[in-house]
Design a protein around this motif. Structure first.
Motif, PDB file in Angstrom:
ATOM      1  N   ILE A 165       0.833  -1.198   0.000  1.00 44.56           N
ATOM      2  CA  ILE A 165       0.000   0.000   0.000  1.00 44.56           C
ATOM      3  C   ILE A 165       0.868   1.248   0.000  1.00 44.56           C
ATOM      4  O   ILE A 165       1.844   1.329   0.745  1.00 44.56           O
ATOM      5  CB  ILE A 165      -0.883   0.059   1.263  1.00 44.56           C
ATOM      6  CG1 ILE A 165      -1.604  -1.264   1.499  1.00 44.56           C
ATOM      7  CG2 ILE A 165      -1.867   1.218   1.197  1.00 44.56           C
ATOM      8  CD1 ILE A 165      -1.758  -1.600   2.958  1.00 44.56           C
ATOM      9  N   ILE A 166       0.513   2.218  -0.821  1.00 42.65           N
ATOM     10  CA  ILE A 166       1.077   3.564  -0.741  1.00 42.65           C
ATOM     11  C   ILE A 166      -0.042   4.500  -0.314  1.00 42.65           C
ATOM     12  O   ILE A 166      -1.096   4.529  -0.954  1.00 42.65           O
ATOM     13  CB  ILE A 166       1.676   4.020  -2.085  1.00 42.65           C
ATOM     14  CG1 ILE A 166       2.863   3.140  -2.488  1.00 42.65           C
ATOM     15  CG2 ILE A 166       2.117   5.489  -2.006  1.00 42.65           C
ATOM     16  CD1 ILE A 166       3.394   3.429  -3.890  1.00 42.65           C
ATOM     17  N   ILE A 167       0.170   5.242   0.753  1.00 45.12           N
ATOM     18  CA  ILE A 167      -0.775   6.260   1.192  1.00 45.12           C
ATOM     19  C   ILE A 167      -0.170   7.623   0.887  1.00 45.12           C
ATOM     20  O   ILE A 167       0.937   7.930   1.328  1.00 45.12           O
ATOM     21  CB  ILE A 167      -1.073   6.155   2.697  1.00 45.12           C
ATOM     22  CG1 ILE A 167      -1.710   4.798   3.014  1.00 45.12           C
ATOM     23  CG2 ILE A 167      -1.995   7.286   3.144  1.00 45.12           C
ATOM     24  CD1 ILE A 167      -1.944   4.564   4.490  1.00 45.12           C
ATOM     25  N   VAL A 168      -0.886   8.428   0.109  1.00 45.90           N
ATOM     26  CA  VAL A 168      -0.429   9.780  -0.219  1.00 45.90           C
ATOM     27  C   VAL A 168      -1.398  10.761   0.419  1.00 45.90           C
ATOM     28  O   VAL A 168      -2.607  10.705   0.176  1.00 45.90           O
ATOM     29  CB  VAL A 168      -0.389  10.008  -1.749  1.00 45.90           C
ATOM     30  CG1 VAL A 168       0.183  11.396  -2.053  1.00 45.90           C
ATOM     31  CG2 VAL A 168       0.436   8.935  -2.440  1.00 45.90           C
ATOM     32  N   ALA A 169      -0.863  11.672   1.241  1.00 46.38           N
ATOM     33  CA  ALA A 169      -1.689  12.663   1.919  1.00 46.38           C
ATOM     34  C   ALA A 169      -1.174  14.060   1.612  1.00 46.38           C
ATOM     35  O   ALA A 169       0.041  14.312   1.662  1.00 46.38           O
ATOM     36  CB  ALA A 169      -1.674  12.422   3.434  1.00 46.38           C
ATOM     37  N   GLY A 170      -2.089  14.967   1.256  1.00 46.51           N
ATOM     38  CA  GLY A 170      -1.695  16.339   0.945  1.00 46.51           C
ATOM     39  C   GLY A 170      -2.905  17.187   0.614  1.00 46.51           C
ATOM     40  O   GLY A 170      -4.053  16.748   0.747  1.00 46.51           O
TER      41      GLY A 170
END
Length: 371
Positions: A165-170
């Motif tokens: 899993i890659i979680i990208v937050a922004g």
């Protein structure tokens, strides 16, 4: 298999898995109160292959993201606790976390304003240390580029049953920068890596700025959060006892090798970092430390001996802590076994009180909902 993830609660749906919900013991006594006197039988099993959950946490550290970083700091141990309660075929997975930051003007423009702070690792104290060192400043937020780096530069498992899993937050447009998010989301899913996106702002704005599209390209989940909302931790009457047990638990760790003592000190430092967000957050970290997923075989002799019992005898004297340097082989084994038994009792006791704490929290939330 689709994995549904909430940014901070990490609700995982493992194939053929059921969550291992905490149960309150019928015995109200503290099983660790007299752990020195009680010597339970410890059975060491040979190491077996574990399924993995690998998570690359990619956080925007541009100027407006202080709230996001604060939420991440306050919720790290709840996140990994939730991961640790998942089961597949009755077994807990091995948890590995990587931490990346992007969008910070202190970082190199040639690297896309991106930094990998740590590879995928089971040493979650290192993840915590790196997380607490993050600061925010300016920059350009290139989501496509950070997905590219996470996909290509991290050591992902090649086992199809593992979760990647890659979680990208922004909070800026997902399509910014010279690297197409569409291309690298497709590359990620081709490698069996799912992208979950977290937009820090209005839900519809996140959709309009392609955060939902980025997740859907990999069969992932899109969500939005209010990054400036304070996380509410509910204190319980059991927190202080758990903290006492946690301090005793730390004394069962035997740091070995050139970085052993440094790692022992790092463990206590991350306890303090967690406690900086309140007793409830410190309790959550202690709860994780009571689980098998908190494994420090790379620097702790007790954990290392569970996988490789012969390491106790094979260790060079100068690799051992001061209290063990003069011990013969028999004395070493007895010392490590004693610490292992103490740890087991303390972990059982932390689980016992944490289950009581969880029951208290459930009741408190019910009361708050009806008041």
């Amino acid at each position: 298999m689709k994995l549904i993830i909430s940014m901070w609660t990490m609700v995982l749906l493992f194939a053929c898995a059921t969550p291992n919900d905490p149960q309150v013991s019928n015995n109200p006594s503290d099983p660790a109160a007299q752990f020195v006197a009680i010597q339970p039988k410890i059975i060491n099993t040979s190491p077996s292959e574990q399924d993995k959950i690998q998570v690359a946490l990619c956080l925007d550290t541009s100027s407006s993201m202080n709230g996001l970083i604060e939420q991440a700091k306050s919720q790290l141990w709840k996140m990994v606790n939730d991961l640790a309660t998942t089961r597949k075929n009755g077994k807990a997975p091995l948890i590995e976390i990587a931490l990346l930051e992007y969008g910070n003007s202190r970082l190199n423009e040639e690297d896309g304003y991106i930094k990998i702070h740590n590879e995928l690792t089971t040493d979650l104290d290192v993840v915590s240390e790196n997380l607490f060192q993050l600061t925010t400043q300016g920059g350009e937020e290139y989501c496509g580029w950070v997905i590219k780096d996470a996909t290509e530069k991290l050591s992902w498992t090649n086992q199809s049953q593992d979760l990647k899993i890659i979680i990208v937050a922004g909070n800026e447009g997902f399509d910014q920068g010279p690297k197409s998010f569409k291309t690298f989301c497709k590359n990620a899913i081709a490698e069996g890596i799912q992208i979950n996106t977290v937009f820090c702002g209005d839900f519809k704005t996140g959709i309009r700025t392609h955060w939902k599209e980025g997740a859907e390209l990999t069969d992932g989940t899109y969500m939005n959060i209010d990054q400036n909302q304070k996380v509410v931790h509910i204190p319980t009457p059991f927190d202080s006892r758990i903290m006492e047990l946690n301090k005793a638990l730390n004394k069962t760790y035997i740091g070995y090798g050139v970085r052993g003592q440094e790692k022992v000190e790092l463990q206590s430092k991350q306890d303090a970092n967690a406690a900086g967000y309140g007793a409830a957050n410190a309790r959550t970290r202690a709860s994780f430390k009571s689980k098998k997923a908190y494994n420090n075989a790379s620097w702790d002799l007790v954990d290392a001996a569970k996988n490789k019992p012969e390491i106790v005898a094979e260790m060079e004297a100068d690799e051992l802590p001061d209290e063990m340097k003069g011990m013969n082989e028999t004395e070493r084994k007895e010392y490590v076994e004693k610490k292992s038994k103490e740890r087991s009792m303390l972990q059982d006791s932390i689980k016992h009180y944490d289950a009581l704490a969880q029951k208290f929290i459930i009741e408190k939330r019910k009361d708050n909902a009806t008041s």
